[in-house]
Design a protein around this motif. Structure first.
Motif, PDB file in Angstrom:
ATOM      1  N   GLU A 170      -6.823   1.667  -7.693  1.00 18.16           N
ATOM      2  CA  GLU A 170      -7.980   2.454  -6.825  1.00 18.16           C
ATOM      3  C   GLU A 170      -7.352   2.769  -5.524  1.00 18.16           C
ATOM      4  O   GLU A 170      -7.781   3.739  -5.018  1.00 18.16           O
ATOM      5  CB  GLU A 170      -9.159   1.299  -6.362  1.00 18.16           C
ATOM      6  CG  GLU A 170     -10.399   1.849  -5.798  1.00 18.16           C
ATOM      7  CD  GLU A 170     -11.333   1.145  -5.672  1.00 18.16           C
ATOM      8  OE1 GLU A 170     -12.483   1.519  -5.125  1.00 18.16           O
ATOM      9  OE2 GLU A 170     -11.209  -0.246  -5.867  1.00 18.16           O
ATOM     10  N   HIS A 171      -6.140   1.708  -5.231  1.00 19.17           N
ATOM     11  CA  HIS A 171      -5.344   2.426  -4.238  1.00 19.17           C
ATOM     12  C   HIS A 171      -3.975   2.076  -4.505  1.00 19.17           C
ATOM     13  O   HIS A 171      -3.665   1.150  -4.650  1.00 19.17           O
ATOM     14  CB  HIS A 171      -5.802   1.639  -2.800  1.00 19.17           C
ATOM     15  CG  HIS A 171      -4.974   2.089  -1.617  1.00 19.17           C
ATOM     16  ND1 HIS A 171      -5.686   2.858  -0.793  1.00 19.17           N
ATOM     17  CD2 HIS A 171      -3.861   1.845  -1.091  1.00 19.17           C
ATOM     18  CE1 HIS A 171      -4.897   3.206   0.117  1.00 19.17           C
ATOM     19  NE2 HIS A 171      -3.672   2.502   0.037  1.00 19.17           N
ATOM     20  N   PRO A 206       0.727  -1.281   0.029  1.00 23.29           N
ATOM     21  CA  PRO A 206       0.112  -0.037   0.030  1.00 23.29           C
ATOM     22  C   PRO A 206       0.744   1.251  -0.075  1.00 23.29           C
ATOM     23  O   PRO A 206       0.395   2.411  -0.303  1.00 23.29           O
ATOM     24  CB  PRO A 206      -0.714   0.060   1.432  1.00 23.29           C
ATOM     25  CG  PRO A 206       0.190  -0.794   2.194  1.00 23.29           C
ATOM     26  CD  PRO A 206       0.991  -1.883   1.428  1.00 23.29           C
ATOM     27  N   GLY A 207       1.940   1.073   0.341  1.00 22.45           N
ATOM     28  CA  GLY A 207       2.860   2.418   0.658  1.00 22.45           C
ATOM     29  C   GLY A 207       3.918   1.824   1.578  1.00 22.45           C
ATOM     30  O   GLY A 207       4.003   0.710   1.783  1.00 22.45           O
ATOM     31  N   PRO A 208       4.878   2.730   1.958  1.00 22.57           N
ATOM     32  CA  PRO A 208       6.077   2.041   2.425  1.00 22.57           C
ATOM     33  C   PRO A 208       6.062   2.227   4.023  1.00 22.57           C
ATOM     34  O   PRO A 208       7.113   1.619   4.716  1.00 22.57           O
ATOM     35  CB  PRO A 208       7.092   3.271   2.393  1.00 22.57           C
ATOM     36  CG  PRO A 208       6.373   4.692   1.785  1.00 22.57           C
ATOM     37  CD  PRO A 208       5.305   4.215   1.581  1.00 22.57           C
ATOM     38  N   THR A 209       5.013   2.600   5.010  1.00 26.38           N
ATOM     39  CA  THR A 209       5.044   2.545   6.284  1.00 26.38           C
ATOM     40  C   THR A 209       3.680   1.864   6.821  1.00 26.38           C
ATOM     41  O   THR A 209       2.766   1.549   6.142  1.00 26.38           O
ATOM     42  CB  THR A 209       5.078   4.162   6.628  1.00 26.38           C
ATOM     43  OG1 THR A 209       3.873   4.721   6.651  1.00 26.38           O
ATOM     44  CG2 THR A 209       6.104   4.869   6.017  1.00 26.38           C
ATOM     45  N   PRO A 243      11.982   1.037   4.210  1.00 33.13           N
ATOM     46  CA  PRO A 243      10.663   1.029   4.225  1.00 33.13           C
ATOM     47  C   PRO A 243       9.891   0.165   3.373  1.00 33.13           C
ATOM     48  O   PRO A 243       9.994  -0.111   2.209  1.00 33.13           O
ATOM     49  CB  PRO A 243      10.244   2.544   3.466  1.00 33.13           C
ATOM     50  CG  PRO A 243      11.579   3.250   3.824  1.00 33.13           C
ATOM     51  CD  PRO A 243      12.709   1.997   3.593  1.00 33.13           C
ATOM     52  N   LEU A 244       9.026  -0.761   3.967  1.00 29.23           N
ATOM     53  CA  LEU A 244       8.243  -1.531   3.380  1.00 29.23           C
ATOM     54  C   LEU A 244       6.907  -1.891   4.315  1.00 29.23           C
ATOM     55  O   LEU A 244       6.857  -1.974   5.461  1.00 29.23           O
ATOM     56  CB  LEU A 244       9.023  -2.868   2.883  1.00 29.23           C
ATOM     57  CG  LEU A 244       8.153  -4.151   2.272  1.00 29.23           C
ATOM     58  CD1 LEU A 244       7.893  -3.602   0.971  1.00 29.23           C
ATOM     59  CD2 LEU A 244       8.896  -5.221   2.368  1.00 29.23           C
ATOM     60  N   ALA A 245       5.709  -1.896   3.686  1.00 30.34           N
ATOM     61  CA  ALA A 245       4.469  -2.371   4.173  1.00 30.34           C
ATOM     62  C   ALA A 245       3.732  -3.325   3.470  1.00 30.34           C
ATOM     63  O   ALA A 245       3.770  -3.323   2.307  1.00 30.34           O
ATOM     64  CB  ALA A 245       3.743  -1.151   4.544  1.00 30.34           C
ATOM     65  N   LEU A 246       2.981  -4.158   4.229  1.00 37.43           N
ATOM     66  CA  LEU A 246       1.954  -5.147   3.587  1.00 37.43           C
ATOM     67  C   LEU A 246       0.732  -4.894   4.386  1.00 37.43           C
ATOM     68  O   LEU A 246       0.418  -4.806   5.349  1.00 37.43           O
ATOM     69  CB  LEU A 246       2.492  -6.475   3.853  1.00 37.43           C
ATOM     70  CG  LEU A 246       3.919  -7.018   3.541  1.00 37.43           C
ATOM     71  CD1 LEU A 246       4.380  -8.365   3.694  1.00 37.43           C
ATOM     72  CD2 LEU A 246       4.443  -6.632   1.950  1.00 37.43           C
TER      73      LEU A 246
END
Length: 429
Positions: free
Chosen positions: A304-305, A120-123, A287-290
């Motif tokens: 959409e996101h 979704p983005g890095p955090t 930075p990495l997020a799931l």
């Protein structure tokens, strides 16, 4: 050894003037540790004067495998030396393929988790925002249930389900569509706090709209190391299932082995509908997020996101290396649980000698709660002066929180907690 001699006392900030002159007043950690850091290895940091600090903070839980872990650094340097792709949005890359295949093989499949993976983005707050947004899209409902003393991030959606009043006030606008409920043991065992939630759901006069989701931490790290019992988590999961409410577990700080097993909720035997991961998922502080969710919940339309930095390929490389190095079997988890037991025994010894202190936490997220809240900050300062980094948490900053890297040797755990004991004694004298 004489721990008192490790680091001299700090009366004034030793930071370069540029920090006061240029950086925003919002900075915080450097106020408690007013030195300029230069290097880091394993469980230690070194400042520009050459003084070493034992790290019981681990980047707020982003460095579960320590600083500059060579098992992760070597593949990262090799990847960069070959001019491989670094930024890729959501393009397919070799690094991303390897991560997804390894995560599926070593984490999801052995646990029977049929989750889709979203970047979704890095955090961590990006992962939470995506989870909330998806839950509302799937259910068509707006309300989300959160819990007292929760912390889920600093963006508006995440703040709306966060309990800390100071952080919420920073939003500058009303934070709506979220309703707090009592966390496990919020009333110190006086009542079965969890059941109030179900009663309000059944009461047509209760004023609670049917929620889209419930978001919960199994251990509230920023909230003061409050630990939810396994039976409470199971009851919450069962209620959500009965009422067709999606269960989101925020595992940003407590996941990736911090409490022993890879996911902090595994001990309770539950399978959330949605899970958020960040911090140590990259393994290296990158930075990495799931956001993970049940396959049938994947109702997103393409684009959409999204986010500019959701394809952090160096982080995919180190994340894959961390999974390969530490999660092939249960050895690492077993070692973490054993170290957590060592921490608990030594923290209990400190607490036993002082009736105004109690030990709390789970796995390698543990600490001391002080009845006199300001003492916790004094203890952290005294520990820093003796060469150990640790922070406070809780609604009144009344808890000294210990998050050492999971790779910290037993001898260094003992050393750090012995120094903590000295710090406690120094503030009591």
């Amino acid at each position: 050894m004489t721990t008192q001699a490790m680091v001299p006392s700090f009366n004034d900030s030793q930071l370069p003037d540029v920090y006061d002159a240029v950086e925003s007043e919002v900075r915080s950690y450097c106020r408690g540790w007013p030195v300029e850091m230069a290097g880091a290895s394993a469980s230690w940091l070194t400042d520009t004067s050459g003084r070493r600090y034992l790290d019981f903070f681990a980047g707020a839980g982003a460095l579960n495998y320590g600083h500059n872990n060579p098992l992760l650094k070597r593949p990262l340097l090799d990847y960069l030396s070959r001019d491989m792709i670094v930024h890729s949005l959501d393009l397919a890359t070799e690094a991303k393929t390897a991560f997804l295949e390894t995560f599926q093989r070593l984490i999801l499949a052995p646990r029977g988790m049929d989750y889709k993976v979203q970047f979704p983005g890095p955090t961590g707050t990006n992962a939470v925002e995506a989870a909330l947004k998806l839950a509302r899209k799937v259910t068509g409902r707006e309300s989300v249930i959160n819990f007292t003393n929760a912390f889920h991030g600093m963006t508006l959606g995440s703040l709306s389900v966060t309990g800390n009043s100071m952080k919420r006030a920073g939003a500058g606008i009303p934070l709506v569509h979220a309703t707090p409920m009592p966390y496990d043991n919020y009333f110190d065992g006086v009542t079965a706090d969890f059941h109030w939630f179900e009663r309000v759901l059944d009461d047509s006069g209760g004023g609670l709209n049917h929620p889209a989701a419930v978001i919960v931490e199994t251990v509230q790290g920023e909230g003061g190391l409050n630990v939810a019992r396994a039976e409470w988590l199971r009851a919450l999961a069962e209620l959500c299932n009965r009422r067709e409410i999606l269960l989101i577990v925020d595992d940003v700080q407590m996941g990736c082995g911090r409490t022993g097993r890879f996911f902090s909720f595994e001990e309770a035997g539950i399978k959330p509908d949605i899970v958020t991961l960040s911090k140590s998922i990259s393994g290296y502080g990158l930075p990495l997020a799931l956001t993970l969710f049940r396959r049938d919940l994947d109702v997103w339309a393409p684009g959409e996101h999204n986010g500019t930095f959701r394809g952090n390929n160096p982080a995919f490389v180190t994340a894959t290396a961390a999974l390969e190095a530490y999660w092939q079997d249960t050895t690492f988890a077993d070692q973490t649980l054993a170290k957590g037991g060592l921490m608990r025994d030594r923290l209990n010894a400190i607490a036993t000698s002082n009736p105004k202190i109690s030990a709390r936490g789970r796995g390698m997220a543990q600490g001391l709660k002080f009845d006199d809240a300001p003492t916790a900050a004094k203890v952290c300062r005294a520990a820093f002066e003796r060469g150990v980094l640790m922070e406070t948490s809780g609604p009144a900053d009344e808890v000294v929180k210990l998050l050492p890297p999971l790779t910290t040797p037993d001898a260094e755990i003992v050393l750090g907690i012995d120094i903590l004991a000295e710090a406690v004694a120094s503030t009591s004298s």
